[in-house]
Design a protein around this motif. Structure first.
Motif: not given
Length: 458
Positions: A104-115, A149-154, A167-170
């Motif tokens: 895993x190179x990057x996990x966007x589960x805890x990313x804050x993005x207003x858009x 190369x992209x995993x959504x909820x595993x 809601x989803x883990x990417x």
């Protein structure tokens, strides 16, 4: 009794391998006014993942795969034919070795993005919105999703998936380790000029192609830079992001040309170095020996090739007298191509300066015993990671000076043995005259031995 087709349908299940199983396509190629027709028959292919899960297969099942185009693509096909007994285990080991280098190179589960917060978006749009540095465009994010190369909820993400931040883990996966090991012995020797964790600079010897052309046998294709480089250049160390499965050549040189070449170890280095070549940010220096006199000491050759703009800067380094050659002189040049057209330097010397490179069989006259007198002796490139300017340089090959010496002696279109036989009389007379004063005068056998060693080295 079931046929092998029925057994394949039952073992593979819903595999749609019969779709296009016997397709045939014809391509018409035109080369130098001669029309030839080449028939390309597509063969049955099966994804390796299904081979690992299902089986067994009959011995007569004609399976062959297509080659892997993208080195970082995790989904691949195997270029083998099925044989009864033990073949599935071999597939499993090879697949495990391929998948072991991904993490895993990057996990966007805890990313804050207003858009993206609270909005349900397509997966490609979500990646572009959350991480624009890694995915500067929608096209780049779609390519990453298609590569698997992209995993959504595993689970493996798809283009049509909709995700929501919070809601989803990417997660983004990629190769961080390569266990590639070249097989057999290297077909020829390569000098490594520079090497670090991201790229390397090697010196290509003359007479070997960079990539094996189509239609060659396995033994002929093995004598190429693409096959030989992994024997001398190591893969990226473990933990390196976007590591390539094996080192890749960034650019090419003609088969008879020798010189410096860049080799990438990571995907980022590969794309960055190719970008510098495409934008003409790499300064290249070539050394060439041409037959004839170049009057101007320096200048620019502006001659279009194939309807495209092509410019080459040149500078005269040395003029050597050659009684039996054109204009009675050979000229040594240093050239800096500003574009990268096919055979640009050879065409510009032959048609622009009206002097062909010595040994050029395609655009000039042919001389034996020394090959094409053209070498890439300098490269200036920015480091793909740090941006630091790095300069690579090598002296001109020894065979250039050897040819100038023979041309100055009045030898024309000769091999090394012919050169030795023509020099025997003069050297023998010189050695006889100096025998009483100089005990180190060359003998005929020593001269022949030196010339033979020089021929082998060239």
């Amino acid at each position: 009794m079931q046929t092998w087709r029925q057994r394949v349908r039952e073992s593979v299940g819903g595999l749609r391998w019969l779709h296009g199983a016997t397709r045939r396509s014809r391509r018409s190629e035109r080369s130098e006014g001669n029309e030839r027709e080449k028939t390309i028959r597509s063969v049955r292919t099966v994804p390796a993942a299904l081979l690992l899960q299902r089986g067994p297969f009959p011995a007569s099942f004609p399976l062959r795969s297509r080659p892997l185009c993208n080195p970082s693509f995790p989904a691949f096909r195997l270029n083998v034919r099925l044989r009864p007994g033990g073949i599935i285990e071999g597939f499993r080991k090879f697949s495990d070795r391929m998948k072991a280098g991904f993490s895993v190179l990057a996990d966007y589960s805890q990313v804050v993005n207003h858009e993206a917060n609270g909005r349900e978006m397509k997966l490609s749009e979500f990646l572009h919105s959350v991480d624009p540095d890694r995915f500067p465009s929608l096209s780049s994010s779609r390519k990453t999703v298609r590569k698997g190369l992209v995993l959504v909820n595993g689970q493996l993400g798809k283009i049509h998936h909709f995700v929501m931040l919070g809601r989803d883990s990417v997660q983004i996966t990629g190769r961080t380790e390569s266990n590639f090991k070249p097989y057999g012995d290297p077909p020829f020797h390569i000098d490594v000029i520079y090497e670090d964790d991201f790229f390397a600079c090697v010196y290509k010897p003359p007479g070997f192609c960079c990539h094996p052309p189509a239609g060659q046998t396995h033994q002929e294709a093995a004598k190429s830079m693409r096959v030989c480089v992994p024997h001398f250049v190591k893969t990226a160390p473990p933990g390196t992001e976007s590591a390539l499965w094996r080192p890749l050549l960034v650019h090419r040189l003609d088969k008879p040309t020798e010189g410096l070449m860049l080799v990438a170890k990571t995907k980022k280095a590969y794309t960055e170095l190719q970008r510098q070549f495409a934008l003409r940010e790499v300064k290249k220096t070539y050394a060439a020996v041409v037959e004839g006199r170049v009057e101007d000491e320096s200048g620019v050759i502006d001659l279009a090739i194939g309807g495209k703009e092509s410019k080459t800067e040149y500078k005269v380094v040395l003029r050597t007298a050659a009684p039996n050659l054109r204009d009675g002189v050979v000229t040594t040049l240093h050239l800096h191509p500003l574009h990268g057209r096919t055979h640009q330097i050879r065409i510009h010397c032959a048609d622009g300066l009206r002097v062909s490179i010595v040994g050029d069989k395609k655009y000039g006259r042919s001389y034996t015993g020394h090959g094409l007198c053209l070498a890439a002796i300098g490269l200036e490139v920015k480091h793909p990671e740090t941006g630091e300017l790095i300069k690579f340089s090598r002296p001109e090959p020894e065979r250039f000076s050897a040819f100038r010496a023979m041309a100055e002696a009045g030898l024309r279109s000769m091999s090394w043995k012919e050169a030795a036989s023509s020099c025997l009389t003069e050297v023998s007379a010189t050695s006889d005259a100096q025998s009483c004063e100089d005990d180190e005068a060359l003998s005929e056998d020593e001269l022949l031995g030196d010339l033979n060693n020089l021929e082998q080295s060239s």
